[in-house]
Design a protein around this motif. Structure first.
Motif, PDB file in Angstrom:
ATOM      1  N   LEU A   1      -0.544 -11.162   1.591  1.00  0.00           N
ATOM      2  CA  LEU A   1      -0.399  -9.585   1.988  1.00  0.00           C
ATOM      3  C   LEU A   1      -0.921  -8.758   3.171  1.00  0.00           C
ATOM      4  O   LEU A   1      -1.801  -9.476   3.659  1.00  0.00           O
ATOM      5  N   MET A   2       0.026  -8.409   3.303  1.00  0.00           N
ATOM      6  CA  MET A   2      -0.815  -7.150   5.183  1.00  0.00           C
ATOM      7  C   MET A   2       0.070  -5.922   4.794  1.00  0.00           C
ATOM      8  O   MET A   2       1.602  -5.566   4.408  1.00  0.00           O
ATOM      9  N   GLY A   3      -0.548  -4.907   5.231  1.00  0.00           N
ATOM     10  CA  GLY A   3       0.008  -3.731   5.236  1.00  0.00           C
ATOM     11  C   GLY A   3       0.149  -3.723   7.098  1.00  0.00           C
ATOM     12  O   GLY A   3      -0.141  -4.236   7.916  1.00  0.00           O
ATOM     13  N   LEU A   4       1.146  -2.778   7.172  1.00  0.00           N
ATOM     14  CA  LEU A   4       1.614  -1.861   8.418  1.00  0.00           C
ATOM     15  C   LEU A   4       1.572  -0.700   8.435  1.00  0.00           C
ATOM     16  O   LEU A   4       1.701   0.575   7.502  1.00  0.00           O
ATOM     17  N   LEU A   5       1.109   0.073   8.979  1.00  0.00           N
ATOM     18  CA  LEU A   5       1.621   1.539   9.650  1.00  0.00           C
ATOM     19  C   LEU A   5       2.711   2.201   9.788  1.00  0.00           C
ATOM     20  O   LEU A   5       2.069   1.558  11.214  1.00  0.00           O
ATOM     21  N   VAL A   6       3.254   2.685   9.139  1.00  0.00           N
ATOM     22  CA  VAL A   6       4.394   3.473   9.977  1.00  0.00           C
ATOM     23  C   VAL A   6       4.492   5.026  10.240  1.00  0.00           C
ATOM     24  O   VAL A   6       4.313   5.650   9.652  1.00  0.00           O
ATOM     25  N   THR A   7       4.890   5.112  11.775  1.00  0.00           N
ATOM     26  CA  THR A   7       4.096   6.085  12.268  1.00  0.00           C
ATOM     27  C   THR A   7       5.177   6.506  12.538  1.00  0.00           C
ATOM     28  O   THR A   7       6.719   6.192  12.561  1.00  0.00           O
ATOM     29  N   GLN A   8       5.550   8.138  11.855  1.00  0.00           N
ATOM     30  CA  GLN A   8       7.059   8.808  11.927  1.00  0.00           C
ATOM     31  C   GLN A   8       7.080  10.179  11.994  1.00  0.00           C
ATOM     32  O   GLN A   8       5.669  10.551  11.789  1.00  0.00           O
ATOM     33  N   HIS A   9       7.659  10.468  12.771  1.00  0.00           N
ATOM     34  CA  HIS A   9       8.083  12.247  12.420  1.00  0.00           C
ATOM     35  C   HIS A   9       9.458  12.553  12.600  1.00  0.00           C
ATOM     36  O   HIS A   9      10.718  11.977  12.749  1.00  0.00           O
ATOM     37  N   PRO A  10       9.872  13.472  12.106  1.00  0.00           N
ATOM     38  CA  PRO A  10      10.697  14.375  12.617  1.00  0.00           C
ATOM     39  C   PRO A  10      11.784  13.985  13.008  1.00  0.00           C
ATOM     40  O   PRO A  10      11.111  13.685  14.744  1.00  0.00           O
ATOM     41  N   ASN A  11      13.064  14.267  12.974  1.00  0.00           N
ATOM     42  CA  ASN A  11      13.999  13.856  13.560  1.00  0.00           C
ATOM     43  C   ASN A  11      14.769  15.225  14.233  1.00  0.00           C
ATOM     44  O   ASN A  11      15.315  15.832  13.494  1.00  0.00           O
TER      45      ASN A  11
ATOM     46  N   ASP B   1      -2.009   7.802   6.912  1.00  0.00           N
ATOM     47  CA  ASP B   1      -2.258   8.746   7.231  1.00  0.00           C
ATOM     48  C   ASP B   1      -1.198   9.457   7.281  1.00  0.00           C
ATOM     49  O   ASP B   1      -0.676  10.204   7.986  1.00  0.00           O
ATOM     50  N   LEU B   2      -1.008  10.605   6.111  1.00  0.00           N
ATOM     51  CA  LEU B   2      -0.245  11.636   5.521  1.00  0.00           C
ATOM     52  C   LEU B   2      -0.332  12.857   6.488  1.00  0.00           C
ATOM     53  O   LEU B   2       0.338  13.918   6.406  1.00  0.00           O
ATOM     54  N   GLY B   3      -1.328  12.679   7.154  1.00  0.00           N
ATOM     55  CA  GLY B   3      -1.548  14.541   7.877  1.00  0.00           C
ATOM     56  C   GLY B   3      -1.318  15.150   7.113  1.00  0.00           C
ATOM     57  O   GLY B   3      -1.994  15.467   6.353  1.00  0.00           O
ATOM     58  N   THR B   4      -0.476  16.601   7.551  1.00  0.00           N
ATOM     59  CA  THR B   4      -0.050  17.705   6.850  1.00  0.00           C
ATOM     60  C   THR B   4       0.944  18.373   6.797  1.00  0.00           C
ATOM     61  O   THR B   4       1.271  18.792   5.790  1.00  0.00           O
ATOM     62  N   LEU B   5       1.961  16.711   6.695  1.00  0.00           N
ATOM     63  CA  LEU B   5       3.444  16.534   5.950  1.00  0.00           C
ATOM     64  C   LEU B   5       3.954  17.149   7.182  1.00  0.00           C
ATOM     65  O   LEU B   5       5.236  17.466   6.491  1.00  0.00           O
ATOM     66  N   THR B   6       3.785  17.562   7.641  1.00  0.00           N
ATOM     67  CA  THR B   6       4.465  18.489   8.858  1.00  0.00           C
ATOM     68  C   THR B   6       5.377  18.346   9.759  1.00  0.00           C
ATOM     69  O   THR B   6       6.329  18.359  10.693  1.00  0.00           O
ATOM     70  N   TRP B   7       4.106  17.074  10.711  1.00  0.00           N
ATOM     71  CA  TRP B   7       4.462  16.279  12.371  1.00  0.00           C
ATOM     72  C   TRP B   7       4.580  15.429  12.080  1.00  0.00           C
ATOM     73  O   TRP B   7       5.474  14.520  11.691  1.00  0.00           O
ATOM     74  N   ARG B   8       3.924  14.852  12.193  1.00  0.00           N
ATOM     75  CA  ARG B   8       3.458  12.586  11.993  1.00  0.00           C
ATOM     76  C   ARG B   8       3.265  13.048  10.824  1.00  0.00           C
ATOM     77  O   ARG B   8       1.799  13.325  10.569  1.00  0.00           O
ATOM     78  N   THR B   9       3.521  11.743   9.869  1.00  0.00           N
ATOM     79  CA  THR B   9       2.437  11.421   9.315  1.00  0.00           C
ATOM     80  C   THR B   9       2.241   9.578   9.448  1.00  0.00           C
ATOM     81  O   THR B   9       3.699   8.698  10.617  1.00  0.00           O
ATOM     82  N   GLU B  10       1.800   8.450   8.978  1.00  0.00           N
ATOM     83  CA  GLU B  10       1.656   6.988   9.024  1.00  0.00           C
ATOM     84  C   GLU B  10       1.224   6.457   8.536  1.00  0.00           C
ATOM     85  O   GLU B  10       0.267   6.303   7.689  1.00  0.00           O
ATOM     86  N   PRO B  11       2.778   6.367   6.802  1.00  0.00           N
ATOM     87  CA  PRO B  11       1.697   6.226   5.488  1.00  0.00           C
ATOM     88  C   PRO B  11       2.190   3.976   5.737  1.00  0.00           C
ATOM     89  O   PRO B  11       2.031   3.965   6.918  1.00  0.00           O
ATOM     90  N   GLU B  12       1.495   3.948   4.573  1.00  0.00           N
ATOM     91  CA  GLU B  12       1.040   2.616   4.468  1.00  0.00           C
ATOM     92  C   GLU B  12       2.276   1.632   4.091  1.00  0.00           C
ATOM     93  O   GLU B  12       2.809   1.986   2.685  1.00  0.00           O
ATOM     94  N   VAL B  13       2.991   0.258   4.639  1.00  0.00           N
ATOM     95  CA  VAL B  13       3.667  -0.151   3.421  1.00  0.00           C
ATOM     96  C   VAL B  13       3.538  -1.871   3.366  1.00  0.00           C
ATOM     97  O   VAL B  13       2.048  -1.934   4.380  1.00  0.00           O
ATOM     98  N   THR B  14       3.315  -2.005   2.295  1.00  0.00           N
ATOM     99  CA  THR B  14       2.621  -3.755   2.279  1.00  0.00           C
ATOM    100  C   THR B  14       3.639  -4.926   2.288  1.00  0.00           C
ATOM    101  O   THR B  14       5.114  -4.010   1.352  1.00  0.00           O
ATOM    102  N   LEU B  15       3.742  -5.553   2.887  1.00  0.00           N
ATOM    103  CA  LEU B  15       4.800  -7.555   3.235  1.00  0.00           C
ATOM    104  C   LEU B  15       3.326  -7.729   2.267  1.00  0.00           C
ATOM    105  O   LEU B  15       2.215  -7.945   2.725  1.00  0.00           O
TER     106      LEU B  15
END
Length: 147
Positions: free
Chosen positions: A133-143, A56-70
């Motif tokens: 395979l496994m997907g991980l959702l990585v929650t991130q926000h600006p520092n 979920d890239l949201g609005t790309l302004t505060w919180r995003t949660e892109p997926e990373v594949t292992l």
């Protein structure tokens, strides 16, 4: 730097890859250094960290949660077996979930969460080489320290 651009420039794949490549439990479980990268290569077993298809890239302004594949590859000869690869991949995912406890990297978004996207799948290659395979959702926000 504008917060939205900080998230647009974020490299969650590099953050997870670096974390797992240096994680002592992952290194020990996979057989030593050099078993984690962004490509499918020996030494086996080998963990590939790549951009995932969801999130979920949201609005790309505060919180995003892109997926990373292992992707965890076994030896082309078929070892270790499915149960062992499944356990190793889950160990790698648990190690990745520790990433939010790491100090934020200056100039990079803060990773505040890592969780499974819901898929743990055995998917051998056409050659018969084992792969999980496994997907991980990585929650991130600006520092806030970078603004």
């Amino acid at each position: 730097m504008n917060d939205a651009y900080a998230l647009a420039d974020a490299d969650e794949v590099a953050a997870v890859l670096t974390w797992l490549a240096e994680h002592p439990k992952v290194t020990a479980a996979l057989g030593g250094p050099g078993h984690v990268s962004g490509t499918r290569e020996a030494p086996w077993p080998h963990l590939r960290v790549a951009a995932g298809p969801g999130g979920d890239l949201g609005t790309l302004t505060w919180r995003t949660e892109p997926e990373v594949t292992l992707e965890l590859f076994g030896d082309p000869g078929g070892w270790p077996g499915p149960a062992a690869l499944s356990r190793l991949l889950k160990l790698c995912a648990v190690a990745a979930a520790e990433l939010p406890g790491a100090p934020p990297v200056p100039g990079q978004p803060v990773i505040s969460g890592v969780r499974p996207s819901g898929v743990l799948l055995e998917s051998p290659l056409e050659t018969g080489q084992p792969r999980w395979l496994m997907g991980l959702l990585v929650t991130q926000h600006p520092n806030p320290e970078s603004s």
